[in-house]
Design an enzyme around this catalytic site. Structure first.
Site, PDB file in Angstrom:
ATOM      1  N   CYS A 270      -2.119  -0.532   7.539  1.00 35.38           N
ATOM      2  CA  CYS A 270      -1.268   0.659   7.426  1.00 35.38           C
ATOM      3  C   CYS A 270      -1.194   1.434   8.741  1.00 35.38           C
ATOM      4  O   CYS A 270      -0.125   1.927   9.103  1.00 35.38           O
ATOM      5  CB  CYS A 270      -1.758   1.545   6.278  1.00 35.38           C
ATOM      6  SG  CYS A 270      -1.484   0.761   4.668  1.00 35.38           S
TER       7      CYS A 270
ATOM      8  N   CYS B 228      -5.954   1.951   6.042  1.00 40.34           N
ATOM      9  CA  CYS B 228      -6.582   0.712   6.507  1.00 40.34           C
ATOM     10  C   CYS B 228      -5.927   0.254   7.817  1.00 40.34           C
ATOM     11  O   CYS B 228      -4.945   0.843   8.281  1.00 40.34           O
ATOM     12  CB  CYS B 228      -6.439  -0.373   5.437  1.00 40.34           C
ATOM     13  SG  CYS B 228      -4.745  -0.986   5.235  1.00 40.34           S
TER      14      CYS B 228
ATOM     15  N   GLU C  33       1.100   3.782   1.887  1.00 45.95           N
ATOM     16  CA  GLU C  33       1.667   4.137   3.197  1.00 45.95           C
ATOM     17  C   GLU C  33       2.849   3.241   3.558  1.00 45.95           C
ATOM     18  O   GLU C  33       3.857   3.717   4.085  1.00 45.95           O
ATOM     19  CB  GLU C  33       0.595   4.006   4.295  1.00 45.95           C
ATOM     20  CG  GLU C  33      -0.615   4.873   4.087  1.00 45.95           C
ATOM     21  CD  GLU C  33      -1.763   4.170   3.363  1.00 45.95           C
ATOM     22  OE1 GLU C  33      -2.922   4.468   3.696  1.00 45.95           O
ATOM     23  OE2 GLU C  33      -1.514   3.349   2.465  1.00 45.95           O
TER      24      GLU C  33
ATOM     25  N   HIS D   5       0.860  -1.184   0.000  1.00 39.72           N
ATOM     26  CA  HIS D   5       0.000   0.000   0.000  1.00 39.72           C
ATOM     27  C   HIS D   5       0.893   1.229   0.000  1.00 39.72           C
ATOM     28  O   HIS D   5       2.054   1.169   0.424  1.00 39.72           O
ATOM     29  CB  HIS D   5      -0.893   0.015   1.236  1.00 39.72           C
ATOM     30  CG  HIS D   5      -1.965  -1.019   1.225  1.00 39.72           C
ATOM     31  ND1 HIS D   5      -3.017  -0.987   2.103  1.00 39.72           N
ATOM     32  CD2 HIS D   5      -2.165  -2.115   0.444  1.00 39.72           C
ATOM     33  CE1 HIS D   5      -3.817  -2.020   1.874  1.00 39.72           C
ATOM     34  NE2 HIS D   5      -3.309  -2.717   0.867  1.00 39.72           N
TER      35      HIS D   5
END
Length: 144
Positions: A79, A76, A48, A46
């Site tokens: 993360c 999420c 992040e 992701h």
């Protein structure tokens, strides 16, 4: 946030969900990234996480005290967990994620008093621009 949006556009160009992240500490960008789980064949890639990895490498430390993470959508659970481990001081995000957001929408993990670290959260920064890039991406994906 504008730089995080640039990262999100990079993700869209390669067919990834357009999410971008930038990490700043002491006025300097120390990490940036965009979604790339498909390209990297990595479910953890992701925006992040990619930015956290870059910032940790640049800092020669997995802890990033005093750092601010800017991301185009509310992170999420995975993360936020990584941000807590990195000791991110502040998170600034654009669009809320009503389905999977972990900093206020569905969960509020980063500010849970039972954990040993809390993240200051600023939401809705450039929200319309951050939401628009996601809406347009999925509109195209659905063939509308």
């Amino acid at each position: 946030m504008a730089l995080a949006l640039d990262e999100a556009r990079r993700a869209a160009v390669i067919g990834e969900v357009p999410v971008g992240a930038v990490i700043v500490r002491d006025g300097m960008i120390i990490g940036a990234g965009h979604n790339q789980p498909i390209a990297a064949i990595d479910p953890t890639a992701h925006a992040e996480i990619v930015a956290l990895r870059a910032a940790a490498a640049a800092s020669s430390s997995y802890r990033l005290p005093g750092a601010v993470l800017y991301v185009t959508i509310e992170p999420c659970v995975m993360c936020v967990g990584a941000m807590l481990q990195a000791r991110i001081a502040r998170l600034v995000y654009g669009a809320r994620d009503e389905k999977a957001g972990a900093l206020g929408s569905v969960y509020d993990i980063g500010r849970d008093g039972r954990l040993n670290h809390r993240i200051e959260v600023v939401s809705s920064v450039m929200e319309s621009e951050c939401g628009a890039i996601l809406r347009e991406f999925f509109k195209i994906r659905r063939g509308e």
